[in-house]
Design an enzyme around this catalytic site. Structure first.
Site, PDB file in Angstrom:
ATOM      1  N   GLU A  96      53.540  37.169  50.022  1.00  0.00           N
ATOM      2  CA  GLU A  96      54.265  37.334  48.752  1.00  0.00           C
ATOM      3  C   GLU A  96      55.041  38.644  48.656  1.00  0.00           C
ATOM      4  O   GLU A  96      55.297  39.143  47.564  1.00  0.00           O
ATOM      5  CB  GLU A  96      53.283  37.166  47.587  1.00  0.00           C
ATOM      6  CG  GLU A  96      52.813  35.728  47.492  1.00  0.00           C
ATOM      7  CD  GLU A  96      51.893  35.434  46.325  1.00  0.00           C
ATOM      8  OE1 GLU A  96      51.403  36.382  45.688  1.00  0.00           O
ATOM      9  OE2 GLU A  96      51.666  34.240  46.071  1.00  0.00           O
ATOM     10  N   GLN A  97      55.459  39.196  49.783  1.00  0.00           N
ATOM     11  CA  GLN A  97      56.167  40.482  49.742  1.00  0.00           C
ATOM     12  C   GLN A  97      57.534  40.382  49.063  1.00  0.00           C
ATOM     13  O   GLN A  97      58.082  41.395  48.647  1.00  0.00           O
ATOM     14  CB  GLN A  97      56.296  41.069  51.145  1.00  0.00           C
ATOM     15  CG  GLN A  97      56.945  40.147  52.144  1.00  0.00           C
ATOM     16  CD  GLN A  97      56.864  40.719  53.554  1.00  0.00           C
ATOM     17  OE1 GLN A  97      57.670  41.548  53.908  1.00  0.00           O
ATOM     18  NE2 GLN A  97      55.893  40.284  54.332  1.00  0.00           N
ATOM     19  N   ASN A 103      41.274  29.940  41.104  1.00  0.00           N
ATOM     20  CA  ASN A 103      42.666  30.260  40.813  1.00  0.00           C
ATOM     21  C   ASN A 103      43.504  29.003  40.964  1.00  0.00           C
ATOM     22  O   ASN A 103      43.514  28.382  42.037  1.00  0.00           O
ATOM     23  CB  ASN A 103      43.195  31.323  41.791  1.00  0.00           C
ATOM     24  CG  ASN A 103      44.556  31.848  41.369  1.00  0.00           C
ATOM     25  OD1 ASN A 103      44.667  32.666  40.464  1.00  0.00           O
ATOM     26  ND2 ASN A 103      45.611  31.353  42.010  1.00  0.00           N
ATOM     27  N   GLU A 104      44.157  28.595  39.900  1.00  0.00           N
ATOM     28  CA  GLU A 104      45.104  27.473  39.930  1.00  0.00           C
ATOM     29  C   GLU A 104      44.578  26.274  40.709  1.00  0.00           C
ATOM     30  O   GLU A 104      45.085  25.950  41.787  1.00  0.00           O
ATOM     31  CB  GLU A 104      46.447  27.927  40.510  1.00  0.00           C
ATOM     32  CG  GLU A 104      47.175  28.890  39.612  1.00  0.00           C
ATOM     33  CD  GLU A 104      48.630  29.098  40.021  1.00  0.00           C
ATOM     34  OE1 GLU A 104      48.977  28.806  41.178  1.00  0.00           O
ATOM     35  OE2 GLU A 104      49.415  29.552  39.178  1.00  0.00           O
ATOM     36  N   GLU A 110      49.523  34.778  34.170  1.00  0.00           N
ATOM     37  CA  GLU A 110      50.500  35.348  35.100  1.00  0.00           C
ATOM     38  C   GLU A 110      51.889  35.105  34.519  1.00  0.00           C
ATOM     39  O   GLU A 110      52.287  33.963  34.311  1.00  0.00           O
ATOM     40  CB  GLU A 110      50.389  34.679  36.473  1.00  0.00           C
ATOM     41  CG  GLU A 110      49.020  34.856  37.120  1.00  0.00           C
ATOM     42  CD  GLU A 110      48.915  34.178  38.488  1.00  0.00           C
ATOM     43  OE1 GLU A 110      49.937  33.701  39.016  1.00  0.00           O
ATOM     44  OE2 GLU A 110      47.798  34.120  39.018  1.00  0.00           O
ATOM     45  N   HIS A 157      57.990  38.770  46.261  1.00  0.00           N
ATOM     46  CA  HIS A 157      57.709  38.454  44.855  1.00  0.00           C
ATOM     47  C   HIS A 157      57.681  39.751  44.049  1.00  0.00           C
ATOM     48  O   HIS A 157      56.919  40.666  44.349  1.00  0.00           O
ATOM     49  CB  HIS A 157      56.351  37.760  44.783  1.00  0.00           C
ATOM     50  CG  HIS A 157      56.047  37.143  43.461  1.00  0.00           C
ATOM     51  ND1 HIS A 157      55.890  37.881  42.298  1.00  0.00           N
ATOM     52  CD2 HIS A 157      55.862  35.856  43.107  1.00  0.00           C
ATOM     53  CE1 HIS A 157      55.619  37.060  41.303  1.00  0.00           C
ATOM     54  NE2 HIS A 157      55.591  35.831  41.759  1.00  0.00           N
TER      55      HIS A 157
HETATM   56  C1  GAL Z   1      50.630  31.777  41.317  1.00  0.00           C
HETATM   57  C2  GAL Z   1      49.334  32.283  41.902  1.00  0.00           C
HETATM   58  C3  GAL Z   1      49.415  33.747  42.259  1.00  0.00           C
HETATM   59  C4  GAL Z   1      50.688  34.040  42.981  1.00  0.00           C
HETATM   60  C5  GAL Z   1      51.841  33.628  42.119  1.00  0.00           C
HETATM   61  C6  GAL Z   1      53.194  33.933  42.715  1.00  0.00           C
HETATM   62  O1  GAL Z   1      50.775  30.421  41.522  1.00  0.00           O
HETATM   63  O2  GAL Z   1      48.273  32.077  41.015  1.00  0.00           O
HETATM   64  O3  GAL Z   1      48.302  34.080  43.054  1.00  0.00           O
HETATM   65  O4  GAL Z   1      50.695  33.354  44.193  1.00  0.00           O
HETATM   66  O5  GAL Z   1      51.774  32.246  41.910  1.00  0.00           O
HETATM   67  O6  GAL Z   1      54.224  33.509  41.863  1.00  0.00           O
END
Ligand code: GAL
Length: 645
Positions: free
Chosen positions: A360-361, A140-141, A312, A363
């Site tokens: 990430e709550q 991932n990234e 995403e 987000h």
């Molecule tokens: C991305 C990541 C995700 C999540 C997202 C939040 O960078 O791949 O897992 O963290 O950001 O914006």
């Protein structure tokens, strides 16, 4: 053409079927899962708990969703870190980075390669032929949270080996790096140290090689995962989700082993990441700047060899920028259409439901935190899903303009900026913006790619020009424009023997004898066939077959030698706009002068207009309208079918 990122492990099992059904109602066909789930299916070494993932895959597939499965290597679990602490990355200050978030491994760790091989193979064997599975995402990234360059003992050992293979002898290394300077000669590869923690600046040639070394490991690591997946999961495609404004490793080599590229689009979050002025940041705070998403769609379409996804898509406020505003109503829909206009095969939102715990709550998701109720972003996704049912999207065609994007240029100018505000990606972004303001579509190409199909080729800055790249540029059939510092460095970070622009000197019939960086507030006027001012950076040119514009003291600023042009400065907005307009005109391109908040993008015979606001836009005659009517309102989209195309 819509997808969503889903974490079954975050929600009660008896919600899954309902979630899947509601995804379909929104118009979602694809679901990405599993990329952070390692500790849930291997809680201890060799002890597996597959039951939940088996059931989750079955439930999602039964609802008609097509599954993209992530390999979990971004988040090695605690037991693995405890067993092999040497996998942890080390920051440039020499501090080990710990467990407790993600990306806590270095690409130099052989142990971590082995562990990655092991888990990827187990996963690919188990799910590779699952009827619901259509594709894979590796890791991932790569690079997120500053995780490409690692400065620990395993990195040093791997770097020494890499240098040994490349240079064979320390004599060659000393020569290439110019180690006679400051008594830096080395007698053995075991004497090589990492280019950090010295008293002052370390050798730029060493830094560049260290960066190349780390970058090459990322591509090799990804290829390793792909090879395993291909063996056990025939007929499924593989992608990786790349990031925005991210240059820490060379993305072009991924074109050779991925089936398609994908990237993670957070248009509002990225407003804070780009060095905009405060006024620009405020202006675009709730919509994003109209070129941020487009720039990356075009770049990753290139990296994917013509194919890309948005893996995403921002669905509402994010949590990780210094400020995280709610997008204006309409923007989630606009970003979705925009991605599709630029050729995205699928736009997948992050995430289905806002989390109620952990990092990430804050987000947003397509559903309210912990609820089964769509958020504003969720409703816009559903609206787009409904609109998509009525519109068939044609295949994207080639663009008239190419921009050469060079990751090494970003490293070279960061290692030795010479002027603090010489930022490669900022320069490229501004050139892109100037082209897009004229209503022209853009492809990004790698240095050395064939550019014969383009009417206009732009190389905003290309410090090192390889023979292959010089050859490809020489063969261009359209016009070419090079920007400052092009041809200014050899492969080993030296000044070319014939002075810059080095290998481009014959094409351009010129040389550069001095460069000057300009403090903020200082500028140098430019006038002639184009006008404006040099800011930040200005070069002193001798030669050029024709001078199209000059600095105030009469020195050449824009030169033309047949089809090849050189702009000897960092242009301000006016100079950049007039230069791009002049070149586009001379290249025979039809342009439209768009307001700063409107962009056009073609996909096959469709033209899509995107209005980032704040005022409505009345379009010229563009064909037959198939989405929207009359003016294009702020935060709205219009689509036309071009007659006869
Ligand atoms: C991305 C990541 C995700 C999540 C997202 C939040 O960078 O791949 O897992 O963290 O950001 O914006």
């Amino acid at each position: 053409m819509l997808g969503v990122c889903y974490y079954p492990e975050h929600w009660p099992e008896d919600w899954w079927a309902d979630d899947a059904r509601r995804m379909r109602e929104v118009g979602i066909d694809f679901v990405r899962i599993g990329e952070f789930a390692w500790s849930r299916y291997e809680p201890q070494r060799g002890q597996f708990d597959w039951g939940w993932l088996d059931r989750a895959m079955d439930v999602l597939a039964a609802a008609g969703l097509r599954i993209v499965l992530g390999t979990p290597t971004c988040t090695p679990p605690k037991w693995l870190v405890d067993e092999f602490p040497e996998i942890l990355p080390v920051d440039e200050q020499g501090r080990t980075r710990g467990f407790g978030s993600r990306r806590h491994y270095t690409f130099s760790s052989e142990v971590y390669w082995q562990e990655s091989r092991r888990i990827v193979e187990i996963l690919a064997r188990r799910y590779g032929q699952h009827p619901g599975l259509v594709g894979w995402q590796t890791d991932n990234e790569y690079g997120c949270h500053d995780s490409i360059l690692s400065w620990g003992p395993v990195d040093l050992a791997a770097f020494r080996n890499w240098l040994r293979r490349r240079y064979q002898s320390t004599d060659q290394l000393n020569e290439a790096w110019g180690n006679a300077f400051w008594s830096m000669d080395l007698q053995s590869f075991d004497e090589v140290s990492l280019p950090n923690l010295a008293v002052t600046e370390t050798n730029p040639a060493a830094r560049l090689d260290f960066w190349r070394f780390q970058s090459s490991q990322v591509a090799a690591y990804d290829r390793m995962q792909c090879d395993i997946i291909r063996e056990h999961s025939p007929g499924r495609w593989i992608t990786h989700n790349f990031m925005g404004f991210f240059n820490e490793f060379d993305h072009w080599p991924f074109r050779d082993h991925l089936d398609l590229a994908s990237w993670d689009s957070y248009p509002i979050g990225f407003v804070e990441r780009f060095p905009f002025s405060e006024a620009e940041r405020n202006r675009w705070a709730e919509t994003s700047h109209p070129d941020i998403a487009g720039f990356h769609h075009d770049l990753y379409r290139g990296v994917g060899g013509g194919r890309f996804w948005v893996m995403e898509q921002q669905p509402g406020p994010v949590n990780w920028a210094p400020w995280n505003p709610v997008p204006r109503p309409g923007m989630v829909r606009l970003w979705t259409w925009e991605a599709l206009a630029h050729g995205a095969e699928v736009v997948s939102y992050f995430r289905w439901r806002q989390a109620v715990s952990a990092q990430e709550q804050m987000h947003a998701g397509l559903n309210l935190p912990g609820q089964k109720e769509l958020s504003q972003g969720g409703r816009e996704a559903a609206q787009t899903g409904a609109e998509l049912k009525a519109i068939a999207l044609p295949k994207p065609g080639p663009s008239p303009v190419a921009i050469v994007y060079d990751y090494e240029a970003a490293w070279v100018t960061l290692i030795q900026p010479q002027g603090r505000d010489f930022r490669y990606f900022e320069l490229v972004f501004r050139w892109y913006e100037a082209v897009r303001r004229l209503g022209l579509d853009v492809d990004f190409v790698a240095p050395g790619d064939d550019v014969t199909g383009y009417a206009l080729v732009l190389a905003p800055s290309l410090p090192h020009v390889s023979d292959l790249t010089a050859q490809a540029l020489a063969e261009a059939k359209g016009l070419v424009l090079y920007g400052p510092r092009s041809g200014s460095k050899t492969w080993h970070f030296g000044i070319p023997a014939n002075l810059p622009p080095g290998p481009l000197a014959d094409l351009l019939d010129m040389r550069i004898t001095q460069v000057s960086s300009l403090r903020p507030g200082l500028s140098d006027k430019v006038g002639g066939k184009v006008s404006g001012a040099a800011i930040r950076w200005r070069e002193f040119v001798e030669g050029g077959r024709a001078v199209l514009a000059r600095f105030e003291n009469g020195d050449p600023a824009l030169i033309a030698s047949d089809g090849h042009h050189y702009l000897a400065c960092w242009p301000d907005e006016k100079l950049l706009a007039s230069t791009i307009a002049l070149l586009a005109r001379r290249a025979g391109l039809k342009t439209v002068k768009l307001p700063p908040h409107v962009r056009l993008q073609r996909r096959g015979d469709l033209v899509v207009a995107l209005n980032y606001g704040p005022t409505a836009w009345t379009p010229p005659a563009l064909g037959k309208r198939i989405l929207g009517r009359g003016r294009v309102e702020p935060c709205d989209v219009g689509i036309w079918r071009v007659s006869g195309a």
